[in-house]
Design a protein around this motif. Structure first.
Motif, PDB file in Angstrom:
ATOM      1  N   TYR A   1      -3.135   8.780  -0.880  1.00 16.77           N
ATOM      2  CA  TYR A   1      -4.292   7.897  -0.488  1.00 16.77           C
ATOM      3  C   TYR A   1      -5.491   8.344  -1.380  1.00 16.77           C
ATOM      4  O   TYR A   1      -6.117   7.099  -1.863  1.00 16.77           O
ATOM      5  CB  TYR A   1      -4.492   8.449   0.879  1.00 16.77           C
TER       6      TYR A   1
ATOM      7  N   GLN B   1       0.808  -1.221  -0.217  1.00 15.36           N
ATOM      8  CA  GLN B   1      -0.023   0.133   0.063  1.00 15.36           C
ATOM      9  C   GLN B   1       0.972   1.264   0.020  1.00 15.36           C
ATOM     10  O   GLN B   1       1.565   1.230   0.785  1.00 15.36           O
ATOM     11  CB  GLN B   1      -0.803   0.072   1.255  1.00 15.36           C
TER      12      GLN B   1
ATOM     13  N   GLN C   1      -5.316   6.304  -4.581  1.00 15.06           N
ATOM     14  CA  GLN C   1      -5.580   4.713  -4.515  1.00 15.06           C
ATOM     15  C   GLN C   1      -7.146   4.513  -4.300  1.00 15.06           C
ATOM     16  O   GLN C   1      -7.341   3.589  -4.862  1.00 15.06           O
ATOM     17  CB  GLN C   1      -4.641   4.118  -3.474  1.00 15.06           C
TER      18      GLN C   1
ATOM     19  N   PRO D   1      -3.946  -3.273  -3.800  1.00 16.72           N
ATOM     20  CA  PRO D   1      -3.907  -3.362  -2.298  1.00 16.72           C
ATOM     21  C   PRO D   1      -4.644  -2.396  -1.856  1.00 16.72           C
ATOM     22  O   PRO D   1      -5.311  -1.449  -2.667  1.00 16.72           O
ATOM     23  CB  PRO D   1      -2.499  -3.137  -2.102  1.00 16.72           C
TER      24      PRO D   1
ATOM     25  N   GLU E   1      -4.412   7.128   6.083  1.00 21.11           N
ATOM     26  CA  GLU E   1      -5.728   7.103   5.260  1.00 21.11           C
ATOM     27  C   GLU E   1      -6.465   8.468   5.744  1.00 21.11           C
ATOM     28  O   GLU E   1      -7.374   8.688   6.291  1.00 21.11           O
ATOM     29  CB  GLU E   1      -6.528   6.061   6.173  1.00 21.11           C
TER      30      GLU E   1
ATOM     31  N   PRO F   1      -1.878   0.913  -8.377  1.00 19.33           N
ATOM     32  CA  PRO F   1      -0.703   0.177  -7.644  1.00 19.33           C
ATOM     33  C   PRO F   1       0.676   0.531  -8.350  1.00 19.33           C
ATOM     34  O   PRO F   1       0.416   0.714  -9.663  1.00 19.33           O
ATOM     35  CB  PRO F   1      -0.939  -1.157  -7.739  1.00 19.33           C
TER      36      PRO F   1
END
Ligand SMILES: [Zn+2]
Lengths: 392, 141
Positions: free
Chosen positions: A133, A121, A136, B74, A126, A142
């Protein structure tokens, strides 16, 4: 600024070591570097360490403090450097600066990592104010998919083929069998690579680097100390750090401005070009390169972005074997990240170890003949880039 | 099929207007630098005075490059089971932005570099409450 020598280097092999802590890995690398230098631990006057997000460091990236406690608390100053995958390069730069400035004569640089399994990650927080963050969360990109996009664009612009991409992985693994510190010491055929699973088109499993555990250490010293320690010193010709430019064509968050004003990977190319300027050596003087090959794509893109070859020439260099240790432009004669796996923050120090062994002529069957000048480079999250040049 | 039902993946990134979907960001009135998402201050190092104004971007773009993600990403990325490979891309927009986005397509392997695309708001995944979580995507026109 004073001249800085590489007095000693040491490495713990790369792999998966569930029974060892990251600090144990570090200690083995540090002991090897100290022995190589002929320097005792109490003589070290400062420690510059890469901060890990994944292991040790009391959860604060205090990996340098862990190492000092492990080796014996002498009260030395410790610098813990955080720069994503460029942290090892940053640590080297600070170690170099501490010696070059005249502040200290003997400095230890260390980077070590124990990585979690699988795809990592990228962001450690978060929060929707953290653009990594947010990227993603809302797109799902990724690392391999990000590299895949850049590689697919290169295929469009230069006609790069999937076979040429696979040839780079074949090259790296051909070298890997000659490096006892590499994790994956196995030759692959072109078919093996092309038959490996597609991860992020156009990149396949054997064309991207997995994560590994590993540790590397370097003892830097002043010229006066180097003369006492060795008759064949290796010198740090330059060490640079840069961050990405606002007009870089590769988004760091969700978007960047277009058309881009500078190059792609400006954090790396600016660091490398400044390393050329500060060393007084240019692209033509480079005998070998240890570059950050998270994926085979970078062995094509980086040499061109730094002027080591012409735009669109990289594929033909690979095909003709010129990037092998015995070729015109040896790239990653260590076997590279592809053969080692990425122990993220250790990689900048790992590169200096390989460059030193090559310049001393101690690289056995992967030796670049008569290597005199070597270049290392890292690239890390947040737009961090580093470069280092070694000479003898 | 574009849908605006459901909940946005994050607040303040996109909106549905009378003219269709738009990305919501900002632009500096002094130097013209666009930003997505909205910036608090102008990030252009040469800018003499940051004057941030709200701006909307879209719906047009050109696909600069793409990848297809064959393995589940992920966290914090989320996806519906069973996992299906998706395409993602960098899109050059005429407003001066290169934006990351999912590609809206039934066949990720059919995506092409250089094609004209348009902005759509579509489901990213279904959350545990059964609501569609919406993100921005681009699809070929
Ligand atoms: Zn401005």
């Amino acid at each position: 600024m004073r001249e800085v020598a590489v007095a000693g280097v040491g490495m713990h092999p790369w792999g998966k070591f569930p029974d060892k802590s990251v600090t144990q890995l570090s200690r083995e690398a540090v002991e090897a570097a100290l022995a190589d230098a002929g320097v005792a631990w109490p003589e070290i006057q400062a420690v510059s360490a890469a901060s890990s997000r994944f292991s040790g460091g009391k959860g604060w990236g205090l990996n340098g403090n862990d190492i000092v406690e492990e080796m014996g608390s002498t009260g030395v100053p410790v610098y813990n450097l955080s720069a994503g995958c460029a942290a090892g390069g940053n640590a080297l730069n600070i170690g170099y600066t501490l010696v070059a400035s005249g502040l200290y004569d003997k400095v230890l640089v260390v980077g070590a990592e124990k990585m979690p399994k699988g795809f990592i990650q990228t962001s450690g927080v978060e929060e929707e104010t953290d653009l990594e963050y947010l990227r993603q969360l809302s797109v799902g990109m990724p690392g391999p998919a990000f590299w895949g996009m850049l590689c697919r664009r290169r295929m469009e612009e230069h006609g790069t083929t999937e076979k040429q991409l696979a040839q780079i992985a074949v090259k790296s693994h051909k070298i890997s069998i000659h490096n006892e510190n590499a994790r994956f010491r196995k030759e692959f055929t072109l078919e093996d690579v092309l038959n490996s699973a597609m991860v992020s088109y156009p990149l396949r499993l054997f064309e991207i680097c997995p994560v590994s555990d590993g540790a590397a250490a370097v003892v830097l010293c002043s010229a006066d100390e180097a003369k006492k320690l060795t008759t064949k010193p290796v010198w740090v010709a330059s060490s640079t750090v840069a961050t990405s430019r606002h007009d870089d064509g590769i988004p760091k968050g969700l978007a960047t401005i277009t058309p881009p004003g500078g190059t792609h990977h400006s954090e790396a190319s600016v660091a490398v070009k400044r390393a050329f300027e500060e060393s007084g050596a240019g692209p033509a003087d480079i005998d070998l390169v240890e570059l950050q090959d998270n994926t085979v794509y970078y062995e094509l893109a980086f040499p061109e972005e730094w002027g080591l070859c012409e735009a669109g020439e990289a594929e033909s260099l690979v095909e003709s074997g010129e990037t092998m240790p015995t070729g015109r432009l040896p790239i990653n004669p260590s076997g590279g990240f592809l053969s080692f796996g990425e122990a993220t923050t250790a990689m900048g120090v790992f590169q200096v170890c390989e460059l030193a062994w090559q310049l001393r002529g101690e690289a056995s069957a992967r030796q670049v003949p008569d290597a005199k000048v070597g270049l290392g480079q890292t690239l890390g999250l947040g737009g961090n880039g580093t470069a280092v040049m070694l000479k003898r | 099929m574009t849908t605006t039902n459901g909940v946005p993946v994050a607040e303040g990134l996109f909106t549905e207007t009378a003219d269709g979907p738009r990305l919501t960001g900002s632009r500096c009135a002094t130097c013209g630098t666009p930003s997505f998402p909205k910036a608090a201050v102008c990030h252009s190092p040469g800018c003499t005075e940051s004057k941030i104004e709200d701006a909307q971007f879209g719906p047009h773009g050109t696909l600069w490059s793409y990848s297809v993600q064959y393995y589940p990403p992920p966290p914090p990325a989320k996806y519906d089971e069973p996992y299906e490979p998706y395409a993602l891309a960098l899109i050059d927009m005429p407003e001066g932005l290169r934006v990351m986005a999912r590609v809206s397509t039934d066949d990720p392997e059919s995506v092409k570099v250089g094609v004209d695309v348009e902005l759509v708001l579509e489901k990213l995944y279904t959350n545990p409450e059964g609501e569609e979580v919406i993100t921005w995507k681009f699809r070929e026109v």
